[in-house]
Design an enzyme around this catalytic site. Structure first.
Site, short mmCIF file in Angstrom:
data_model
loop_
_atom_site.label_atom_id
_atom_site.label_comp_id
_atom_site.label_asym_id
_atom_site.label_seq_id
_atom_site.Cartn_x
_atom_site.Cartn_y
_atom_site.Cartn_z
N PHE A 1 80.31 26.88 146.49
CA PHE A 1 80.17 25.46 146.80
C PHE A 1 80.27 25.23 148.31
CE2 PHE A 1 81.17 20.92 146.76
CZ PHE A 1 80.28 20.47 145.79
N PHE B 1 119.22 30.92 158.56
CA PHE B 1 118.19 31.70 157.88
C PHE B 1 117.50 30.86 156.81
CE2 PHE B 1 117.31 34.72 154.29
CZ PHE B 1 116.23 35.37 154.87
N GLN B 2 116.19 30.80 156.87
CA GLN B 2 115.34 30.07 155.92
C GLN B 2 115.55 28.55 155.95
OE1 GLN B 2 115.91 32.08 152.06
NE2 GLN B 2 114.05 33.26 152.46
N GLU C 1 105.29 29.98 143.74
CA GLU C 1 105.77 28.60 143.52
C GLU C 1 104.64 27.59 143.50
OE1 GLU C 1 109.34 30.74 145.39
OE2 GLU C 1 107.16 30.66 145.74
N VAL D 1 88.09 24.08 141.53
CA VAL D 1 87.33 23.27 142.49
C VAL D 1 86.19 24.12 143.05
CG1 VAL D 1 87.46 22.29 144.82
CG2 VAL D 1 89.14 21.66 143.10
#
Length: 511
Positions: A465, A111-112, A49, A380
């Site tokens: 970096f 739940f969740q 996600e 990045v």
């Protein structure tokens, strides 16, 4: 009339949304099934996600229109948060649909169970829970308008059972995208012109707020005899066909940009929120033009700040400025930039036979061979440095990145959104080995969605970096090494085409 989920999807389609990025889950079943039966919106299935939110952010930045991502309840939509923070800091319009547990279980420790409207509050301009079908489509319209008008993230939280209930009405939400003219008042324009007419050496610092104002800023620089320093997000908009360009300042910049600002008696900041206060001139008068009043004076002590669109303000300001200014400061700054540019280009030479290629050389060759309208997306870290210094803009190319939020692993998921929006446009990532492997599963998304992204990996077997930052701060490098697999073999196994080994770029001895 259909259910609430169908009403949401039909409303998004009516508002011009073409796809939703996400990972399915049971609490999202109503939403994904409504997409299945809608001919105007596609489901862009990613492997994580976080990638969905980054992809939506890239689509929104390139198109200027609302983009959408979705996550199922609990850990599903929680994974959106890093990409949503990136969208919020970049100020692009993104709507996130965060599914929730059954409505009658909220508050029971189910739940969740999480509370997304609280979780996403800091990174959003709107985050609310839909608890009744009667709230739709007004809440959806409000969320979309907030994202578009305030250029940020809106989060609509909806329990799976509410999404499956019958819609209260057949009304569809439709988003509007207003484009107002924003100008300082006449008295403010005269005051700003007075400051500039009385100024000696003027330097312009311009950022992403100068998008679409290339010609107006160039004309302003010409009238003021002012070198133009651009922030990283201003590079795409101002670097090209610009005889006043003297490069960047700051941590990723170089000496000419810093010197042009340090030598200024007056600094004119146009649409930039450049964050590093130590790089602003200590004794110059600072004038600022920004569309957002809350930005004024945030980074430097101002002598004058006005609210206005850079393009409109520069056009209105130009006739009020005197002509015939001394151009010594400009000429000195551009000479110094030419000298600095030659030194940078010398670093981009080919390596000796048998030696690993210099990353600067690789970036320069990417620039030379890329399409005239390519989208470049650096990870990045050190790839941003190479992109800032060796990729050239021309008014048609785009440069995307997590330049404000500064998240690792942005390049590959950003590329998913860029390529989904423009299937025929060349998309090139400058991926770090750390960034690529952090969201490695999105290579499979490229294959599954048939997205022709060109992934260039700067493989130095370290978080390079971070090592540079450690050394600069006086620390011994620690915990930054990466033991990578043969990334070409991984890509080939995923189904991607890989360059033959004899022409594949090698960094630091790691294949």
């Amino acid at each position: 009339m259909g259910n609430v989920a169908q009403q949401i999807i039909d409303s998004l389609a009516a508002s011009g949304v073409q796809r939703i990025y996400g990972v399915p889950g049971d609490s999202l079943n109503g939403i994904t099934d409504a997409i299945r039966t809608n001919d105007s919106i596609t489901w862009s299935h990613v492997r994580h996600e976080e990638a969905a939110a980054f992809a939506a952010a890239a689509e929104a930045e390139l198109s200027g229109r609302l983009a959408v991502c979705a996550g199922s309840c609990g850990p599903g939509n929680m994974h959106l948060i890093n990409g949503l923070y990136d969208a919020a800091r970049t100020r692009v319009p993104v709507l996130a649909i965060a599914a929730q547990i059954p409505s009658d279980e909220i508050g029971s420790g189910y739940f969740q169970e999480t509370h997304p409207q609280e979780l996403f509050r800091e990174c959003s301009v709107y985050a609310e829970l839909v608890s009744d079908p009667a709230q739709m489509p007004r809440m959806l319209r409000t969320a979309m308008q907030a994202a578009i008008a305030r250029r940020g993230v809106a989060v609509l939280v909806i329990p799976g059972d509410v999404a499956l209930k019958d819609a209260d009405s057949s009304t569809l939400a439709a988003a509007f995208a207003p484009a107002p003219r924003v100008l300082p008042s006449e008295s403010e324009l005269r005051e700003l012109a007075g400051e500039l007419n009385a100024a000696g050496r003027v330097t312009i610092l311009a950022g992403a707020g100068a998008a679409g104002a290339h010609d107006e800023v160039i004309a302003l620089a010409d009238r003021l005899a002012a070198p133009i320093v651009h922030a990283l997000r201003g590079k795409e908009h101002l670097e090209w066909e610009n005889p006043f360009d003297v490069g960047m300042t700051g941590l990723l910049g170089f000496a000419s940009g810093y010197r042009a600002m340090e030598a200024a008696q007056t600094l004119l900041v146009l649409g930039s929120d450049f964050p590093y206060r130590q790089f602003y001139p200590e004794h110059a008068r600072v004038l600022q033009v920004d569309l957002r009043g809350e930005q004024l004076g945030r980074r430097a002590q101002l002598n004058l700040g006005v609210v206005g669109d850079v393009k409109e303000t520069a056009s209105a300001l130009l006739p009020l400025l005197r002509e015939g200014r001394d151009r010594g400061h400009l000429e000195d700054a551009t000479r110094h930039y030419a000298k600095t540019r030659r030194k940078l280009d010398e670093l981009a030479r080919p390596a000796k036979d048998g030696k690993p290629l210099h990353p600067q050389h690789v970036a320069a060759r990417i620039d030379a061979h890329a399409a005239e309208d390519a989208v470049f997306i650096p990870d990045v870290g050190s790839p941003v440095v190479y992109a800032a210094r060796y990729l050239t803009m021309n008014g048609r190319r785009s440069l995307l990145g997590s330049f404000i939020h500064g998240s690792m692993a942005n390049a590959l998921p950003h590329a998913i959104g860029a390529a989904s929006l423009n299937p025929g446009r060349q998309v090139v990532t400058l991926s770090g080995d750390g960034g690529l492997t952090m969201l490695l599963g999105e290579l499979f998304t490229l294959v599954q969605s048939k997205l022709p992204v060109k992934v260039v990996v700067f493989n130095n077997s370290s978080l390079n970096f971070v090592e540079l930052e450690m050394k600069a701060a006086g620390f011994v490098t620690f915990g930054t090494g990466l033991e990578n697999p043969d990334l070409a073999a991984v890509a080939r196994a995923a189904g991607l085409a890989v360059l033959p080994r004899q022409v594949r770029y090698v960094f630091g001895g790691a294949a």
